[in-house]
Each structure stands twice: as structure tokens, then as C-alpha cells.
Design a protein around this motif. Structure first.
Motif, PDB file in Angstrom:
ATOM      1  N   HIS A 159      33.543  -6.444  -0.902  1.00  0.00           N
ATOM      2  CA  HIS A 159      34.053  -5.275  -1.612  1.00  0.00           C
ATOM      3  C   HIS A 159      34.515  -4.242  -0.589  1.00  0.00           C
ATOM      4  O   HIS A 159      33.873  -4.078   0.463  1.00  0.00           O
ATOM      5  N   ILE A 160      35.600  -3.543  -0.923  1.00  0.00           N
ATOM      6  CA  ILE A 160      36.049  -2.403  -0.128  1.00  0.00           C
ATOM      7  C   ILE A 160      36.443  -1.298  -1.085  1.00  0.00           C
ATOM      8  O   ILE A 160      37.142  -1.559  -2.076  1.00  0.00           O
ATOM      9  N   THR A 161      35.987  -0.077  -0.788  1.00  0.00           N
ATOM     10  CA  THR A 161      36.347   1.085  -1.595  1.00  0.00           C
ATOM     11  C   THR A 161      37.185   2.024  -0.743  1.00  0.00           C
ATOM     12  O   THR A 161      36.780   2.389   0.371  1.00  0.00           O
ATOM     13  N   VAL A 162      38.337   2.398  -1.278  1.00  0.00           N
ATOM     14  CA  VAL A 162      39.275   3.258  -0.557  1.00  0.00           C
ATOM     15  C   VAL A 162      39.729   4.377  -1.485  1.00  0.00           C
ATOM     16  O   VAL A 162      39.935   4.140  -2.684  1.00  0.00           O
ATOM     17  N   SER A 163      39.901   5.555  -0.951  1.00  0.00           N
ATOM     18  CA  SER A 163      40.426   6.664  -1.751  1.00  0.00           C
ATOM     19  C   SER A 163      41.928   6.519  -1.926  1.00  0.00           C
ATOM     20  O   SER A 163      42.631   6.033  -1.020  1.00  0.00           O
ATOM     21  N   GLU A 164      42.414   6.922  -3.097  1.00  0.00           N
ATOM     22  CA  GLU A 164      43.843   6.838  -3.350  1.00  0.00           C
ATOM     23  C   GLU A 164      44.594   7.662  -2.302  1.00  0.00           C
ATOM     24  O   GLU A 164      44.214   8.793  -1.989  1.00  0.00           O
ATOM     25  N   GLY A 165      45.644   7.066  -1.739  1.00  0.00           N
ATOM     26  CA  GLY A 165      46.426   7.719  -0.707  1.00  0.00           C
ATOM     27  C   GLY A 165      45.972   7.385   0.701  1.00  0.00           C
ATOM     28  O   GLY A 165      46.704   7.640   1.669  1.00  0.00           O
ATOM     29  N   ASP A 212      46.702  -0.658  -7.008  1.00  0.00           N
ATOM     30  CA  ASP A 212      46.389  -1.706  -6.028  1.00  0.00           C
ATOM     31  C   ASP A 212      44.994  -2.294  -6.234  1.00  0.00           C
ATOM     32  O   ASP A 212      44.654  -3.309  -5.602  1.00  0.00           O
ATOM     33  N   ALA A 213      44.195  -1.693  -7.091  1.00  0.00           N
ATOM     34  CA  ALA A 213      42.850  -2.221  -7.347  1.00  0.00           C
ATOM     35  C   ALA A 213      42.961  -3.631  -7.917  1.00  0.00           C
ATOM     36  O   ALA A 213      43.616  -3.855  -8.945  1.00  0.00           O
ATOM     37  N   ALA A 214      42.348  -4.590  -7.231  1.00  0.00           N
ATOM     38  CA  ALA A 214      42.480  -6.001  -7.609  1.00  0.00           C
ATOM     39  C   ALA A 214      41.642  -6.830  -6.648  1.00  0.00           C
ATOM     40  O   ALA A 214      40.953  -6.305  -5.775  1.00  0.00           O
ATOM     41  N   HIS A 220      37.288  -7.681  -3.044  1.00  0.00           N
ATOM     42  CA  HIS A 220      37.509  -6.861  -4.232  1.00  0.00           C
ATOM     43  C   HIS A 220      37.807  -5.435  -3.791  1.00  0.00           C
ATOM     44  O   HIS A 220      36.975  -4.793  -3.155  1.00  0.00           O
ATOM     45  N   LEU A 221      39.000  -4.957  -4.118  1.00  0.00           N
ATOM     46  CA  LEU A 221      39.425  -3.620  -3.701  1.00  0.00           C
ATOM     47  C   LEU A 221      39.227  -2.629  -4.842  1.00  0.00           C
ATOM     48  O   LEU A 221      39.763  -2.832  -5.944  1.00  0.00           O
ATOM     49  N   ILE A 222      38.483  -1.579  -4.543  1.00  0.00           N
ATOM     50  CA  ILE A 222      38.234  -0.507  -5.515  1.00  0.00           C
ATOM     51  C   ILE A 222      38.925   0.741  -4.993  1.00  0.00           C
ATOM     52  O   ILE A 222      38.788   1.088  -3.813  1.00  0.00           O
ATOM     53  N   ILE A 223      39.659   1.411  -5.868  1.00  0.00           N
ATOM     54  CA  ILE A 223      40.362   2.630  -5.494  1.00  0.00           C
ATOM     55  C   ILE A 223      39.667   3.827  -6.136  1.00  0.00           C
ATOM     56  O   ILE A 223      39.530   3.878  -7.369  1.00  0.00           O
ATOM     57  N   GLN A 224      39.244   4.749  -5.308  1.00  0.00           N
ATOM     58  CA  GLN A 224      38.627   5.994  -5.800  1.00  0.00           C
ATOM     59  C   GLN A 224      39.690   7.062  -6.004  1.00  0.00           C
ATOM     60  O   GLN A 224      40.582   7.212  -5.172  1.00  0.00           O
TER      61      GLN A 224
END
Lengths: 113, 117
Positions: free
Chosen positions: B10-16, B85-87, B112-116
Motif C-alpha cells: 500500500h502507498i498513500t499519497v496526497s493529491e498533487g 489515480d487511486a487504483a 494499492h495506491l490511496i490518494i488523500q
């Protein structure tokens, strides 16, 4: 131009039964491959067909068999279904030749109960 | 035998923010390398591929990847992510078939990409 199409989209079978999944490749594509994707996993290669013959096979038992027709469409058959066969089955097609893109269909969801 | 490792489940990234997804492969010769994206309940969409030539490849949706033979890596990057892009992202390697195309692909287990927001 239709992409790779698969049918059915969802189906439920009972242990021990047999199932047939179908795939029509993208127009102009002559090579078809099948993949199994269990929940939460990456796809695993089952086999590849070209000129109506199985050309390459992954690590799957003989219960998994296939066929390619003269129009390049393909079927995947699974006999003696096990609970562990529950998965998304993906068909992929490409045109023979270097560098050609592999396109995937949206898959057939198989649930074995 | 060929194999693919995606170290991050899993990776969580902020939008932008920028994004880098890691992929390491094992293969004895020059590989064909791919990145695919999969939205929930959907099939796989090709983002980009490397066959030969320039080691920095551009793909769709603003993605790029760099093939580094010395590190056996093919990391995916995007300078600024969007919520869409979350997917699930899959790296794959394929052998070169006798006909020149890629044989059956070996996939990693996915990131698994999570966008905050």
C-alpha cells in the motif's frame, strides 16, 4: 473498434462441475492468453494460443484446458472445479510481432461454491 | 525463472504530490517490462511498456517509468497525482517470444495506491 471481450462476466458453479469461459480478441490480434487473478493477487499466466495451438503454458494443472478457433477467438475450460478456482479470469490478446501491445479484457468472475 | 517484486503493498499519497512505485524484476535476458493499472472490479489497462531503446518511457495519464538494468528495476513515477489515480498498480515482465512479441507475463502482487485529499 471493440477491445477484448469476454463472457460471461459473472458466474457461480458448484465444486466438481465444469466451466467454459469465452474470449474474443481485439480486431487484428491473433495471439490470445489467459490469466487467473485470485482476490488480492496479481494475475497468473495460464496459457497462450497462437494458430490454434497452445504455445506456452504456466504452472496450472491439466484441469485447465483451452482452445483457439480459426477466427482467433478462444475458450478456457476448467474441469472438476475446486473452491480455489474462484477468481477473475482475464483474457489478453496481441498481434504477433515485436513490441506489440497486450490488451486485456475486463474478465470473467468465477465463484465456486 | 522470471519474477517481479513490488515491495510496497500500500502507498498513500496526497493529491498533487509526486508518486513513485517500485518494481524489481528477475530475468536472465533483456526483458519486456510493463505497468498496468486496475480499478476495482475491472480488467487491466496498460500504462506503459519498455521493449528496447530509450530507458525512460512515457505512458498514458502522465505516467513515466525508467528501466535501470544495473538495478533490475522499472519504477513508475508521476509528478502530480490526481484522486482518479487511486487504483491497483501491477508491474509485469515478459520473455521475448520467437515471434518477437512478449510471451506469458509474470506479474507482481501489486501496489494499492490511496490518494488523500
Amino acid at each position: 473498434d471493440a477491445g477484448v471481450t469476454q463472457s460471461p462476466t459473472h458466474l457461480i458453479k458448484t465444486r466438481g462441475q465444469q466451466v467454459t469461459l469465452r474470449c474474443s480478441p481485439k480486431s487484428g490480434h491473433d495471439t490470445v492468453s489467459w490469466y487467473q487473478q485470485a482476490l488480492g493477487q496479481g494475475p497468473q499466466f495460464i496459457f497462450q494460443y497462437y494458430e490454434e495451438e497452445e504455445r506456452q503454458r504456466g504452472n496450472f494443472p491439466d484441469r485447465f484446458s483451452g482452445h483457439q478457433f480459426p477466427n482467433y477467438s478462444s475458450e478456457l475450460n476448467v474441469n472438476a472445479l475446486l473452491l480455489g478456482d474462484s477468481a477473475l479470469y482475464l483474457c489478453a490478446s496481441r498481434q504477433t510481432g515485436a513490441g506489440n501491445t497486450i490488451y486485456f479484457g475486463e474478465g470473467s468472475w468465477l465463484t465456486v461454491v | 525463472a522470471q519474477s517481479v517484486t513490488q515491495p510496497d503493498i500500500h502507498i498513500t499519497v496526497s493529491e498533487g504530490a509526486s508518486l513513485e512505485l517500485r518494481c524489481n524484476y528477475s530475468y536472465g535476458a533483456t526483458p519486456y517490462l510493463f505497468w498496468y493499472v486496475q480499478s476495482p472490479g475491472q480488467g487491466l489497462q496498460l500504462l506503459l511498456k519498455y521493449f528496447s531503446g530509450d530507458t525512460l518511457v512515457q505512458g498514458i495519464k502522465g505516467f513515466e517509468a525508467e528501466f535501470k538494468r544495473s538495478q533490475s528495476s522499472f519504477n513508475l513515477r508521476k509528478p502530480s497525482v490526481h484522486w482518479s489515480d487511486a487504483a491497483e498498480y501491477f508491474c509485469a515482465v515478459g520473455a521475448i517470444s520467437s515471434g518477437g512479441g512478449a510471451d506469458g507475463l509474470t506479474f507482481g502482487k501489486g501496489t494499492h495506491l490511496i490518494i488523500q485529499p
